[in-house]
Design an enzyme around this catalytic site. Sequence first.
Site, PDB file in Angstrom:
ATOM      1  N   CYS A  72       0.318   3.367   7.685  1.00 49.90           N
ATOM      2  CA  CYS A  72       0.574   2.783   6.370  1.00 49.90           C
ATOM      3  C   CYS A  72       0.558   1.272   6.506  1.00 49.90           C
ATOM      4  O   CYS A  72       1.475   0.683   7.098  1.00 49.90           O
ATOM      5  CB  CYS A  72       1.910   3.257   5.819  1.00 49.90           C
ATOM      6  N   GLY A  73      -0.475   0.634   5.965  1.00 45.92           N
ATOM      7  CA  GLY A  73      -0.628  -0.809   6.097  1.00 45.92           C
ATOM      8  C   GLY A  73       0.441  -1.599   5.378  1.00 45.92           C
ATOM      9  O   GLY A  73       0.971  -2.577   5.919  1.00 45.92           O
ATOM     10  N   HIS A  74       0.770  -1.201   4.140  1.00 45.39           N
ATOM     11  CA  HIS A  74       1.785  -1.972   3.412  1.00 45.39           C
ATOM     12  C   HIS A  74       3.138  -1.868   4.098  1.00 45.39           C
ATOM     13  O   HIS A  74       3.933  -2.811   4.089  1.00 45.39           O
ATOM     14  CB  HIS A  74       1.864  -1.525   1.948  1.00 45.39           C
TER      15      HIS A  74
ATOM     16  N   ASP B  62      -1.083   3.971  -5.203  1.00 45.52           N
ATOM     17  CA  ASP B  62      -0.552   2.821  -4.484  1.00 45.52           C
ATOM     18  C   ASP B  62      -0.561   1.605  -5.394  1.00 45.52           C
ATOM     19  O   ASP B  62      -1.562   1.299  -6.032  1.00 45.52           O
ATOM     20  CB  ASP B  62      -1.393   2.559  -3.238  1.00 45.52           C
TER      21      ASP B  62
ATOM     22  N   GLY C 194      -3.122  -1.320   2.884  1.00 45.11           N
ATOM     23  CA  GLY C 194      -3.598  -1.866   4.147  1.00 45.11           C
ATOM     24  C   GLY C 194      -4.587  -0.978   4.859  1.00 45.11           C
ATOM     25  O   GLY C 194      -5.622  -1.444   5.364  1.00 45.11           O
ATOM     26  N   SER C 195      -4.315   0.336   4.905  1.00 47.66           N
ATOM     27  CA  SER C 195      -5.248   1.238   5.571  1.00 47.66           C
ATOM     28  C   SER C 195      -6.510   1.426   4.739  1.00 47.66           C
ATOM     29  O   SER C 195      -7.593   1.676   5.287  1.00 47.66           O
ATOM     30  CB  SER C 195      -4.583   2.581   5.870  1.00 47.66           C
TER      31      SER C 195
END
Length: 319
Positions: free
Chosen positions: A98-100, A234, A239-240
């Site tokens: 999870c990028g965020h 989202d 991010g991903s």
Amino acid sequence: MEFPKLPLHSGSVLSVVDMHTGGEQLRIILSGYPEVKGDTILAKRRYVREHLDHLRKVLMFEPRGHYDMYGALLVRSELAEADLGVLFMHNEGYSTMCGHAVIALGRFAVDYGLIKTPTSPETQINIHCPCGLVKAFTQYSNGKTGAVRFHSVPAFVVSLWNIYYIFKLFLMNHLPYLFYIYFYNIIFNNVVCTLYHPVSEDLAFLYGTILTDGLVFCSSVYVTEVCYMGCQVDRSPTGSGVTARIALQYHKGLIGLNQTRSFKSGATGSVFTGKAIEETTCGDFRAVVVEVTGHAHYSGVASFIQESDDPQSGGFLLR
């Protein structure tokens, strides 16, 4: 005005810090979880799914959360170079990246003392996610944290560490929430493909669908909307998801190394930047390492309880 203290309650208290990255919430669990067993990060992910899933529902579901809530549980990593391990959770289960959340955890790790000696102008934090080791770099100056950038695990076309299906769609501004859910259901439920991951079968699943403005390869700023597991929309550019789109553009020869692109959330207008910084491999796949940058902010702290006579204490969801 002073209020009396709440009476003591039986059962454990779950304490959390809430943050958001570009509008996308992250609930970081500080205490209240039992020991998470397992020799590896993927084994720990299986353990919480099989033995502690009721606590995910308590924190992610209503009345303490909501349908689009996202969470992070910090665990011990088996990697010597990792500063912390993390398991990600949402309304349907447990994601592998999870990028965020990584951007938020970059600030959190420094601010909450998980990194004993922060350095200026940036502090590196090695975060062990179920997908692999992710390196985050948090701006740090005069005791204050700022923007965070991170280097993804290797990303490659057709399959990613988080596997996305990218759908080109000309988006109008601020389309209704139900619009995204409608298209997500059509796409996600009708994609027919055999998924394979060269490292672990635990990583071989379709994680989300990206709806774009159609300007995938001819603009420096892209509008994007991402729906992931359980039809969650989202609020951030994801991010991903940015990693997936940069990997695709690089694979097509449309960008080079260190060529930055910006991605704007169709929901909130928040912006992440991304660029491919290194060629690599993952199994037999040609891959790239992608750098993603964004900002996270704190939104609150809380302690949650469960009363024994509360019929909704285990959580429920309304779509």
